[in-house]
Structures are given as C-alpha cells and as structure tokens.
Design an enzyme around this catalytic site. Structure first.
Site, PDB file in Angstrom:
ATOM      1  N   CYS A 228      65.553   9.716  43.851  1.00 25.56           N
ATOM      2  CA  CYS A 228      64.187   9.998  43.992  1.00 25.56           C
ATOM      3  C   CYS A 228      63.310   9.724  42.924  1.00 25.56           C
ATOM      4  O   CYS A 228      62.149   9.519  43.064  1.00 25.56           O
ATOM      5  CB  CYS A 228      64.225  11.568  44.401  1.00 25.56           C
ATOM      6  N   ASP A 229      63.868   9.644  41.678  1.00 23.09           N
ATOM      7  CA  ASP A 229      63.030   9.006  40.779  1.00 23.09           C
ATOM      8  C   ASP A 229      62.289   7.639  40.770  1.00 23.09           C
ATOM      9  O   ASP A 229      61.499   7.176  40.693  1.00 23.09           O
ATOM     10  CB  ASP A 229      63.803   9.100  39.276  1.00 23.09           C
ATOM     11  N   VAL A 230      63.604   6.668  41.283  1.00 22.49           N
ATOM     12  CA  VAL A 230      63.346   5.571  41.459  1.00 22.49           C
ATOM     13  C   VAL A 230      62.343   4.966  42.594  1.00 22.49           C
ATOM     14  O   VAL A 230      61.699   4.244  42.554  1.00 22.49           O
ATOM     15  CB  VAL A 230      64.856   4.471  41.597  1.00 22.49           C
TER      16      VAL A 230
ATOM     17  N   MET B  13      55.583  12.707  44.350  1.00 22.06           N
ATOM     18  CA  MET B  13      57.055  12.390  44.616  1.00 22.06           C
ATOM     19  C   MET B  13      57.731  12.744  45.640  1.00 22.06           C
ATOM     20  O   MET B  13      58.548  12.110  46.107  1.00 22.06           O
ATOM     21  CB  MET B  13      57.662  13.018  43.032  1.00 22.06           C
TER      22      MET B  13
END
Length: 844
Positions: free
Chosen positions: A596-598, A628
């Site tokens: 989920c960061d990417v 996010m």
C-alpha cells in the site's frame, strides 16, 4: 477534532453519496482502446475512464474472460457479467471483433487509428492476433501510446514463460518473508500482481501522453508485472544488500506487533519508528520492554517472536477493539480495525466521507475514485458497464465510436505551459519542478516518479526531524555520517536534490513559500495538522503561485472521524481488507507489508498528472487530496464487490486461490547462497491443459489419472490429496529443478526467493532492471529499477544518488532564490538549514 477540512483546502464538493459534483473531467477527449483482458488492464483503463477518457473495449465474440469471473465461485447466469467486471468497466464501451474475420481485424485497426492510446495484455484470441500485437500496433500507428502489460515484459529469456499471480509473488520475494515461524511462506491474497501492474500501466500511459504533447508522437510502453510487484514486496532489499553486504530480511519477519486478537475481534497495530515501539510498550503496560534497548531493533524483536507475541496477545485480549483503538490513537500509534468485504464500507470514517457508492449496473457497493479534485474539475461519475458488442462497427463513424456518454467535449488547449519548454523529450518531465514535503516511502515514491522522468525534485527535510528512513542506518548513531548509511532512504530518493529547512521557524517557512513560487507541484504526505500548523496549506501557497498543483497524501483524508490518525502501509492493508485475505484459514490475518505504500505513491503521482493536465487546458492550479487509504480501498475492492453483490465473504486460503487448482507452495531440499535451509517452490495449475502437462512431468502416476481431476472443480475438491502427492514429489528435487521442469512443460512454477535474491534473476538481469550508482559516502549502490520501459526513453531511470542531508542547500537557495552567501551562512548559523541532524535519533 470535528473532522472539518482546513480553510482553503475544502474546495472539493463531495455529496454524501460519494459521487463527485459535476465539473470538467481532466482527460475528457482522450481516446483509449482497451485490448486487455483480466484485472491489470481493466484497472489501468478504469483509472483512465474515471478521469474522463473515452475507453472502447475491443473484445472477441466470447468477450473478456473477466466477464465470467467471480472470486467466490458464485454461479453467474448465462449472459450475466461478473461484479468485478462491472466495477472495472463502469463507463467504458464495447465492440465485439471476430479475430478469424479479416474484415473485423481491419475494423479493429481502424478504431486504433483514431485513438490516442492502446492498453494491451495477452490472454484473448483478439489481442494475440498478429495484426494486433504491441509491435504491430506500434509500427502501424506511431502516433499512439501502446501500453503492453505482460507477466515478465516483452523482452528477455522469460518473455513467454508460464506464470500466475502466485508465481510472480514467489519470484518477487514477498512470500519468503511473510508468515509465521514454523509455517510455510505465505502469499498475499487478492492477486496483487494484477492491481499493481494496472496502476503502473495507467501512470506510464499518462506520462507518455505528457511527452506526446511536446513531441507529437506515440511510443511503446513495456509493463512487467513481475517488476511492478517486486517493488511492493519489501523496502528496497537489493539496495540494502548492496550496501550492507547482508540482507535486510533473510527469513520470515512477522510484524511485532501486527494483527492481534482482542476481547471481541482483532486490531491492527504497526510500529515503524523507535518512538512508536516505546509508545506501544506504554499501550500494553510493559515498561521493561521500553527499557530494553535491544528491542528497539526489528531483528531483536524477530528473534524473540514467540515470547513477545504471547505476552502481547495476553495484553490485547484483555480489552475490546474499541478500547485499544482509543488508547492507541491517544498515543499517536498507527491503528486500524481489521476490515473485510462485509465491514469495510460501514466503518464510520468511510460512511461519513461517502467513500462507497452503488455500481450503476449491478447495484452493489464499490469504492469511489482514490483522489479528490478541485478548481472546477471532477472525476467522471460512474456509468454503466458495457454490454458485449454494444458498439456496431459495421458502419462506424468516428463520432459514433468515441462519443462520450456525457456531453463534455475536450476543452481547447490553453496557453498555460506544460512545464518549462525543452527540446529534449527523452525525459518527458524535463522543465517541471516539484517541491516535496515527504518522508518514509509512499510520498518519496511519488516524487521519485517525476524525478526519474526528468523533473527537478527538491526533497525537504528538517535538521531536527530528518526523514524517518535515514534512521534505518547501518551505523551506530554517533558514528560519522551515520545518517548517510541508510540504503532504504537511498532507494526512493534517487535523482532528487536535498534541502534542509526547519519549518518550525518563520525563516524556514518563508523560504518554503518563496520556493513554491518557483515550483509547479508540491507534494506532501505528512499528517494533516503538520503543514496546516505552519500555514503552508494550499490557500496560503497558492498566493505564491496561482497555477500551483498541490497534492496532499494524508493517511485517511482531510475530513472524517479518522482525519488526524497516522497510518502507514500496514495500516492501510489492515483496514482495507488486504490483510483479511492473507494468511492461513485457521490463523489470524497477516499484514502483507508494503504494497500500500507503493500503490499510494503511484496513485498520488497519477492524480498530480491529472492536475497538470487541467492546468494545461485551463491555466488554473489545483488542490488534490489523495488519501493513502483511497488507493488501498480500490485495489482491495473485489472483497466488497463480491460480498455486496453475492453475499459471499472472501476468506484466507493460505497459498491456494480461486484462479488455479492445484496451487500451493511446497518444501524442497537445498540451501540458499548463505546456507539457509528450507527452500520452497510454488506451483499453480491455471488450466486443464496445464494439468495434463503436469501429469506428464510427474510420469502420469496412477493417482493423477482420476477423470474427476480433469476439471478445476474436481481438482479443487481433491486439493488435499493432490498437495500430499506434490509435496512428496517436490521433496526429492530442488526448487529450481522443479520450476524448470514444469515451466518447460508449460506449467507455472517458481522457486520461492528472498527479496534480496531477486538481483540474481536472469530475466531481471537481461532486462537491466537493476541499475548501479555511486553514493559519495557508501560507494556503489544497486537500485531496483522502474517497471515501465518507455521506447522514447530514458534508457536509465537512476541517474544520480539520493541526496546527502542538505547537500544542495546552497545551490538551491542561491540559484532559485538569489540568496547571497552571507544570507545562507546566517541561516545555517541559526539552525534553519544544516547538513547534520540536530538532536537525538535512535537507529532501528
């Protein structure tokens, strides 16, 4: 907090039902042909159509196979489209083309001839026609961007290798570091390779459009699903290994804490910094752990996993989920309820923000787009999904093919600049300047995308609060330049310039405001209150530059009950449902750890490009909110869609999955390059033909001859028995031998590797995926590349190493703000800028 947006940043009117108010759509008039099948291409074109593009699906007479797909196994009526197809195809159009009909192929090419872009993937009879391959389309239609999504890329020795989502995960390294001690490696649920590749494909397609606005030509984009997925499985493991000489993770490394049982369910926790570990110790009333210096390091906690987890679960079971969430929130710990297909839409935060709406065709719930626009722009409201072949191409006109469902013609391009004009189009963003108030992973990745493609990106840090990834140093705090020995900071920050500013001082804030007047885009991924308390919100900054594009990436958005909660990738995976479908059926959910960061960074970059397109057309700036969690909800949407449409709740199935049977990870003998035992091999049989091929490799044993095993349903019923037989067969052969035997026969298989071992993959080596740079302190660093190859360039994505702390202070302040050496020296003397951290930092 009351959840109200801050002044000046609420210029996005979103009704309670979540559908955006009407406005111009940034990609209105952009024409896209969809020659893909499956989730990856479907999500790529969904992102484009939601932004206003007209997307025409060209399908064979039997239609996209995704029309007949349900992850839960729900039986569809004869002419019923599956709910996931309806979600991904809302607002698109469809034309059916018989690939055996020469006249039909000519009609398909005529449609492509009037398109701006083509999104292609293998898997359908139509897309694989010789006249519709990526190479053929690129040669025939040089003005179009042709985006090809394939498992391994269009080039390299593995270009035609059999594959599946599980196989790509095994090759990317995620399963090897995921799971519980004494258990097999665990894959991430939800087919992440498809969603991540689709996200990168959409982002690359818009970058190609940006270049085409200058060059007037199209290009071929080669999107590798393996390379896309590799970037999500760990935090720059190859860069880490190249500097440290040892892996960051060389075994399973479960989150401590992670998803823990409570008195009435589960709670998701995350510890990312040393301060968070200290605060977590307060939460569970363990001052002895807080006093133990060793436990501030990940490795020490992993080594004591059994002891720590037993005590943590005893503490969390003594409280309800709500009680723990309230206490954790007060301590500023990342915390989340564990979502699944039934619960996610009903969390109070998402309900209040209107983050889920009804699909116009099926009536089920689905997430809204993962961004919010302003300045008179809006996403296109969701339209119905297309009936197969609804467009008649027998007597087409250009207007009938491309007419939008809404009357919203593309505006005439305004005189507003795309960026500073430059003759060199090999770097499409050359001349663009980005000011980046970001830290950790997601925000820096958004900025790095622009930097890779030529933009000047200024990464701002404070001498008193350096980027948290610098704290993951290979040196002891106190050693000379310890903050520069942080390979996981180097990974997402190449090609940037580094500036330090203490924004808690008025002098630092004034410099920031002056810099904004020189920049096209501002990126921010701090919690909402950070920039607001400094007066650096959009209302203030747009006074410095009226056509500024500002993208903010708060964890949960700028409104709603969870507005001020902090969150990381772990948190998003826990709340969105990705964790719910990851793990063993009889164990608690497992956090996937990183995806989920990417995807948050990629979606933020995509939204920024929409803002720049709006500015090009209108001359206006724009404020954009890209929470996010919004991108997480979109790539995990299948769970909500399936439950809402069919009342089927998707569950954890270990390494089995709905797309293949048998599918699992099996133990093989052998050791890795460091002598670690227990190697594993992943096998996935996706078709009946692959089952026949597997039987042949096994020597057609008697047990495999049962006619009931000739269908996927029969094999799924007998999965336990098949697993037993395959386990015995794999136990006598190395993982690499099993993989090569099966792949040669056309059966997807792969040895399960650790993330740092991906540098040895022959396909990635052949494609030059890894690129080496010399860092001034650490020496050579091998960097993970970018998963989209642009035929128009660049040939290299990493051209300069991540900046040292404050490395470009003087250069930036003198060249952009015309400050004198004495003025700069005074700022340094007063601690407004600096090249060394101020205060105490505990390394992790």
């Amino acid at each position: 907090m009351d959840g109200k947006p801050s002044p000046g940043e609420s210029g996005i009117e979103i009704p309670r039902d979540g559908q955006p108010s009407m406005g111009t759509h940034p990609l209105s008039g952009y024409r896209v042909v969809d020659l893909s099948s499956g989730i990856g291409g479907g999500y790529c074109t969904k992102l484009l159509v939601d932004a206003g593009a007209t997307v025409v699906k060209l399908e064979p007479p039997e239609g996209d196979a995704l029309r007949r797909w349900t992850a839960s196994g729900h039986a569809l009526a004869v002419h019923e489209d599956g709910a996931l197809f309806q979600y991904l195809s809302a607002g698109k159009r469809s034309a059916a083309i018989d690939p055996d009909d020469a006249a039909g192929i000519a009609r398909a090419r005529a449609v492509v001839a009037t398109a701006d872009a083509v999104v292609w993937s293998p898997g359908s009879r139509l897309a694989e026609h010789p006249d519709l391959t990526p190479a053929a389309l690129r040669a025939a239609f040089p003005g179009a961007a042709v985006t090809a999504i394939t498992p391994f890329g269009l080039t390299g020795p593995w270009a035609g290798r059999p594959s599946s989502d599980l196989i790509l995960q095994a090759l990317a390294g995620g399963p090897a570091i995921r799971g519980l001690p004494q258990h097999p490696p665990i894959s991430c649920g939800g087919q992440p390779s498809e969603w991540v590749a689709g996200t990168y494909a959409a982002l690359g397609t818009l970058a190609a459009r940006y270049r085409a606005l200058r060059s007037g030509t199209g290009e071929l984009l080669d999107v590798s699903m393996l390379e896309s997925l590799l970037l999500t499985q760990d935090l720059h493991p190859v860069a880490y290994f190249s500097v440290a000489g040892r892996p960051w993770r060389d075994g399973k490394s479960p989150n401590i804490p992670g998803i823990e049982p409570t008195a009435d369910g589960y709670i998701g926790l995350a510890v990312v910094t040393a301060q968070m570990w200290h605060d977590f110790c307060v939460l569970v009333d363990r001052p002895d752990w807080a006093a133990d210096e060793s436990l501030y390091l990940y490795r020490a906690r992993w080594a004591r996993w059994a002891e720590l987890v037993a005590a943590i679960r005893e503490a969390t079971r003594a409280h309800t989920t709500v009680e723990l969430m309230e206490r954790a929130t007060r301590l500023r710990l990342p915390v989340a309820p564990i979502g699944n297909g039934a619960t996610v839409p009903h969390f109070d935060h998402f309900a209040e923000r209107g983050d889920f709406v009804r699909n116009p065709t099926g009536g089920f719930l689905q997430p809204v787009v993962p961004y919010r626009l302003s300045a008179g722009a809006a996403p296109r409201p969701f339209g119905p999904s297309p009936r197969l072949g609804e467009l008649d191409l027998n007597h087409p006109t250009e207007g009938s093919i491309w007419s939008d469902r809404e009357t919203n013609p593309a505006p005439t391009p305004a005189t507003a600049r795309v960026g500073t004009e430059a003759s060199d189009t090999s770097l499409p963003f050359r001349g663009l300047r980005v000011l980046e108030f970001t830290a950790f992973w997601a925000g820096p990745l958004a900025g790095q995308f622009f930097a890779m493609l030529g933009a000047e990106v200024i990464h701002v840090e404070s001498p008193a609060h350096i980027d948290g990834l610098r704290g993951r140093t290979l040196r002891a705090v106190g050693d000379d330049l310890w903050w520069e020995w942080a390979p996981q900071f180097m990974g997402p920050n190449t090609n940037k310039r580094g500036l330090t500013l203490d924004l808690q001082t008025e002098a630092g804030r004034e410099i920031a405001r002056r810099l904004v007047s020189c920049c096209d885009v501002v990126l921010d991924n701090f919690s909402p209150r950070v920039l607001e308390q400094w007066g650096l919100n959009y209302e203030s900054l747009s006074k410095e530059r009226s056509d500024l594009i500002m993208v903010r990436m708060p964890a949960f958005g700028l409104t709603g009950p969870w507005r001020d909660r902090i969150g990381f990738a772990y948190t998003m995976e826990q709340v969105s449902g990705l964790a719910w479908v990851t793990g063993e059926p009889d164990e608690p959910p497992l956090t996937p750890n990183g995806i989920c960061d990417v995807v948050a960074g990629a979606h933020a970059a995509f939204a920024a490009l929409l803002g720049l397109e709006h500015r090009r057309r209108t001359g206006k700036g724009m404020f954009i909110e890209t929470p996010m969690v919004g991108s997480a909800l979109n790539i995990a949407a299948e769970q909500v869609v399936e439950y809402s449409a069919y009342s089927r709740l998707l569950q954890r199935t270990g390494n089995r999955g709905p797309a293949a049977a048998p599918q699992n990870i099996y133990l093989s003998p052998g050791t890795d390059e460091h002598g670690h035992r227990d190697r594993w091999v992943a096998i996935a049989v996706c078709t009946d033909a692959q089952w026949v091929a597997l039987r042949g490799v096994l020597g057609d044993p008697e047990w495999a001859g049962d006619e009931r095993l000739m269908t996927a349903a029969g094999r799924r019923t007998a999965h336990d028995m098949i697993d037993t037989e395959l386990s015995a067969w794999c136990a006598t052969r190395s993982a690499s031998e099993v993989a090569e035997l099966l792949c040669a026969a056309g059966v997807p298989a792969a040895a399960v590797v650790f993330p740092y071992e991906t540098r040895l993959n022959p396909q990635l080596q052949a494609r030059g995926f890894f690129e080496q740079l010399a860092h001034p302190v650490t020496g050579p660093v091998l960097h993970e590349g970018y998963p989209v190859r642009f035929s128009g360039g660049p040939d290299r994505f990493h051209r300069s190493p991540a900046p040292m702390l404050g490395q470009h202070n003087r250069e930036i302040l003198s060249s952009l703000l015309a400050m004198t050496e004495s003025e700069i020296a005074a700022l340094e003397a007063n601690g407004v800028i600096g090249t060394r951290p101020v205060g105490q930092h505990r390394a992790r």
